[in-house]
Design a protein around this motif. Structure first.
Motif, PDB file in Angstrom:
ATOM      1  N   GLY A  41       0.773  -1.223   0.000  1.00  0.00           N
ATOM      2  CA  GLY A  41       0.000   0.000   0.000  1.00  0.00           C
ATOM      3  C   GLY A  41       0.808   1.278   0.000  1.00  0.00           C
ATOM      4  N   LYS A  42       2.130   1.143  -0.121  1.00  0.00           N
ATOM      5  CA  LYS A  42       2.984   2.332  -0.089  1.00  0.00           C
ATOM      6  C   LYS A  42       3.777   2.465  -1.384  1.00  0.00           C
ATOM      7  N   GLU A  43       4.285   3.660  -1.595  1.00  0.00           N
ATOM      8  CA  GLU A  43       5.106   3.906  -2.768  1.00  0.00           C
ATOM      9  C   GLU A  43       6.486   3.287  -2.589  1.00  0.00           C
ATOM     10  N   ARG A  44       7.066   2.871  -3.698  1.00  0.00           N
ATOM     11  CA  ARG A  44       8.425   2.357  -3.654  1.00  0.00           C
ATOM     12  C   ARG A  44       9.367   3.452  -3.166  1.00  0.00           C
ATOM     13  N   SER A 102      22.128  10.469 -11.756  1.00  0.00           N
ATOM     14  CA  SER A 102      22.269  10.564 -10.302  1.00  0.00           C
ATOM     15  C   SER A 102      21.032  10.109  -9.550  1.00  0.00           C
ATOM     16  N   SER A 103      20.133   9.467 -10.248  1.00  0.00           N
ATOM     17  CA  SER A 103      18.913   9.001  -9.567  1.00  0.00           C
ATOM     18  C   SER A 103      19.242   8.039  -8.446  1.00  0.00           C
ATOM     19  N   TYR A 109      13.763   6.137  -7.259  1.00  0.00           N
ATOM     20  CA  TYR A 109      13.499   4.912  -8.003  1.00  0.00           C
ATOM     21  C   TYR A 109      13.008   5.191  -9.422  1.00  0.00           C
ATOM     22  N   LEU A 110      12.435   6.365  -9.641  1.00  0.00           N
ATOM     23  CA  LEU A 110      11.870   6.674 -10.954  1.00  0.00           C
ATOM     24  C   LEU A 110      12.937   6.751 -12.038  1.00  0.00           C
ATOM     25  N   GLY A 111      14.160   7.043 -11.660  1.00  0.00           N
ATOM     26  CA  GLY A 111      15.222   7.191 -12.646  1.00  0.00           C
ATOM     27  C   GLY A 111      16.041   5.943 -12.896  1.00  0.00           C
TER      28      GLY A 111
END
Length: 125
Positions: A41-44, A102-103, A109-111
Motif C-alpha cells: 500500500g505504499k510507494e516504492r 544521479s537518480s 526509483y523513478l530514474g
C-alpha cells in the motif's frame, strides 16, 4: 541480462538479514546500483545505493546506522546487510541499476533503468 535478488525471509524485530543481488550478462562495476523497497500500500522508496564513480554508499535516513550496502566485484554481486530490523522494514526489496545519472545517488526509483525481481522481507514477532 538479469538481476537476481535473494535472501529475504521472516525475521523477528531486532534481528538481521543479508540480501544479495547477483548480476548476470553485464558487469555491475559500470553501473550505479541501488536497493529499493515497497511496503504494501505504499510507494516504492530508495534504501541504499552505490555509485560506480566513487563506490561510497548512500542511505535513506530511515536505515542509516542499521543497514550496510557493499559490493563484491569478483562475484558481480551487491549485498544489503540489515541489522536491528523493525516491523516498518517489512517490504519487497528490489535491486536496480542506472547506467548514467544521479537518480541512484538520490535514491530516486523513478530514474532507475533496470530492475530485478524482488525478495520479500517480513519483520514480525
Amino acid at each position: 541480462v538479469q538481476l537476481q535478488a535473494s535472501g529475504g525471509g521472516l525475521v523477528q524485530p531486532g534481528g538481521s538479514l543479508r540480501l544479495s543481488c547477483a548480476a548476470s550478462g553485464f558487469t555491475l562495476d559500470y553501473y550505479n546500483i541501488g536497493w529499493f523497497r515497497q511496503a504494501p500500500g505504499k510507494e516504492r522508496e530508495g534504501v541504499a545505493c552505490i555509485s560506480n564513480s566513487d563506490g561510497s554508499p548512500a542511505y535513506a535516513d530511515s536505515v542509516k546506522g542499521r543497514f550496510t550496502m557493499s559490493r563484491d566485484t569478483a562475484k558481480n554481486t551487491v549485498y544489503l546487510q540489515m541489522n536491528s530490523l523493525e516491523p516498518e522494514d517489512t517490504a519487497v526489496y528490489y535491486c536496480a541499476t542506472e547506467r548514467y545519472g544521479s537518480s541512484c545517488h538520490h535514491l530516486d526509483y523513478l530514474g532507475m533503468d533496470f530492475w530485478g525481481k524482488g525478495t520479500l522481507v517480513t519483520v514480525s514477532s
